[in-house]
Design a protein around this motif. Structure first.
Motif, PDB file in Angstrom:
ATOM      1  N   ASN A 136       0.824  -1.202   0.000  1.00  0.00           N
ATOM      2  CA  ASN A 136       0.000   0.000   0.000  1.00  0.00           C
ATOM      3  C   ASN A 136       0.859   1.253   0.000  1.00  0.00           C
ATOM      4  O   ASN A 136       0.586   2.213  -0.748  1.00  0.00           O
TER       5      ASN A 136
ATOM      6  N   ARG B 121       0.899   3.841  -3.152  1.00  0.00           N
ATOM      7  CA  ARG B 121       0.462   5.204  -2.894  1.00  0.00           C
ATOM      8  C   ARG B 121       1.563   6.210  -3.241  1.00  0.00           C
ATOM      9  O   ARG B 121       1.288   7.273  -3.800  1.00  0.00           O
TER      10      ARG B 121
ATOM     11  N   SER C  34       1.525  11.559  -0.673  1.00  0.00           N
ATOM     12  CA  SER C  34       1.041  10.364   0.017  1.00  0.00           C
ATOM     13  C   SER C  34       1.674  10.194   1.389  1.00  0.00           C
ATOM     14  O   SER C  34       1.143   9.461   2.232  1.00  0.00           O
TER      15      SER C  34
ATOM     16  N   ASP D 101      -0.374  11.477   4.793  1.00  0.00           N
ATOM     17  CA  ASP D 101      -1.539  10.762   5.333  1.00  0.00           C
ATOM     18  C   ASP D 101      -1.301   9.254   5.423  1.00  0.00           C
ATOM     19  O   ASP D 101      -2.234   8.463   5.349  1.00  0.00           O
ATOM     20  N   THR D 102      -0.031   8.874   5.569  1.00  0.00           N
ATOM     21  CA  THR D 102       0.312   7.459   5.710  1.00  0.00           C
ATOM     22  C   THR D 102      -0.412   6.829   6.886  1.00  0.00           C
ATOM     23  O   THR D 102      -0.983   5.740   6.778  1.00  0.00           O
TER      24      THR D 102
ATOM     25  N   TYR E  79      -3.164   7.661   8.363  1.00  0.00           N
ATOM     26  CA  TYR E  79      -4.614   7.577   8.196  1.00  0.00           C
ATOM     27  C   TYR E  79      -5.009   6.431   7.274  1.00  0.00           C
ATOM     28  O   TYR E  79      -6.095   5.858   7.412  1.00  0.00           O
ATOM     29  N   SER E  80      -4.137   6.083   6.325  1.00  0.00           N
ATOM     30  CA  SER E  80      -4.478   5.050   5.355  1.00  0.00           C
ATOM     31  C   SER E  80      -4.131   3.647   5.831  1.00  0.00           C
ATOM     32  O   SER E  80      -4.809   2.684   5.476  1.00  0.00           O
ATOM     33  N   ILE E  81      -3.072   3.507   6.641  1.00  0.00           N
ATOM     34  CA  ILE E  81      -2.645   2.158   7.040  1.00  0.00           C
ATOM     35  C   ILE E  81      -2.509   2.002   8.545  1.00  0.00           C
ATOM     36  O   ILE E  81      -2.127   0.937   9.027  1.00  0.00           O
TER      37      ILE E  81
END
Length: 222
Positions: free
Chosen positions: A25, A29, A37, A40-41, A43-45
């Protein structure tokens, strides 16, 4: 026993899947959105990362009950370092979650873990590839100190927020007149972090020597 070996294989497989998803991911990203990218690392993983790190606490139990022959103290230090930095420092301060150091830290953790759990899974089935064995016991010696520096930087970045918001700082009322100023606790922990690094690197060199010695390599390949 076969049951315990199967359980450990399933555990390693779950961790491999989790860390592989995170690592993939992050790469996809970054290739798609570039530097945008990175912010917001978390928030995404972050959710999957937290689940994987909580699951890793089982590794301490594995050593205590004797189904894992790793040394307890170095593994305990490695796991608690991640738990403290991830849950206490990063997760509690939203402003820190968007810092680039979080992305660097997650990249280092997951790169090491993808290799480690791949090696562990194959080892459970009696399969040993020399390049993978070398990578597993050599790369960590280079990347672990870098991850410690990233953890220390994340703590330093978080200090102003802990100071201004008073998160985890405790002041007990009279008659106790006792207080804990959490930024001081974190500064002390920075020292503990670097002292622990000495013992962990010492253990990593010991493991590398044990697994990559000529006799052990020939025995595994046969």
């Amino acid at each position: 026993s076969f049951t315990m070996n199967t359980y450990l294989f399933v555990y390693d497989l779950m961790q491999f899947c989790g860390h592989s998803w995170i690592f993939t991911n992050m790469i996809v990203r970054f290739m798609s959105f570039g530097k945008d990218s990175l912010a917001d690392t978390f928030y995404s993983i972050g959710l999957v990362m937290r689940l994987c790190q909580l699951l890793s606490v089982l590794e301490i139990l594995h050593i205590l009950v004797g189904i894992d022959k790793s040394r307890l103290f170095p593994r305990f230090l490695q796991i608690t370092e991640r738990i403290i930095v991830l849950f206490v420092v990063i997760n509690s301060q939203e402003e820190v979650q968007g810092k680039y150091v979080v992305c660097v830290l997650f990249f280092l953790w997951n790169l090491l873990d993808v290799i480690r759990y791949t090696y562990n899974m194959l080892a459970r089935t009696g399969i040993y590839y020399l390049p993978l064995t070398w990578l597993n016991f050599s790369l960590c010696i280079l990347l672990y100190p870098l991850s410690v520096l990233a953890k220390a930087f994340a703590i330093c970045v978080s200090l102003p927020y802990f100071e201004s918001l008073g998160t985890y700082s405790i002041k007990l009322p009279f008659p106790f007149a006792f207080s804990i100023y959490f930024p001081y606790v974190l500064r002390v922990y920075l020292l503990v972090l670097f002292i622990g690094m000495y013992f962990i690197i010492q253990n990593l060199f010991s493991e590398r020597k044990a697994h990559l010695s000529t006799g052990n390599v020939k025995k595994k390949q046969s």
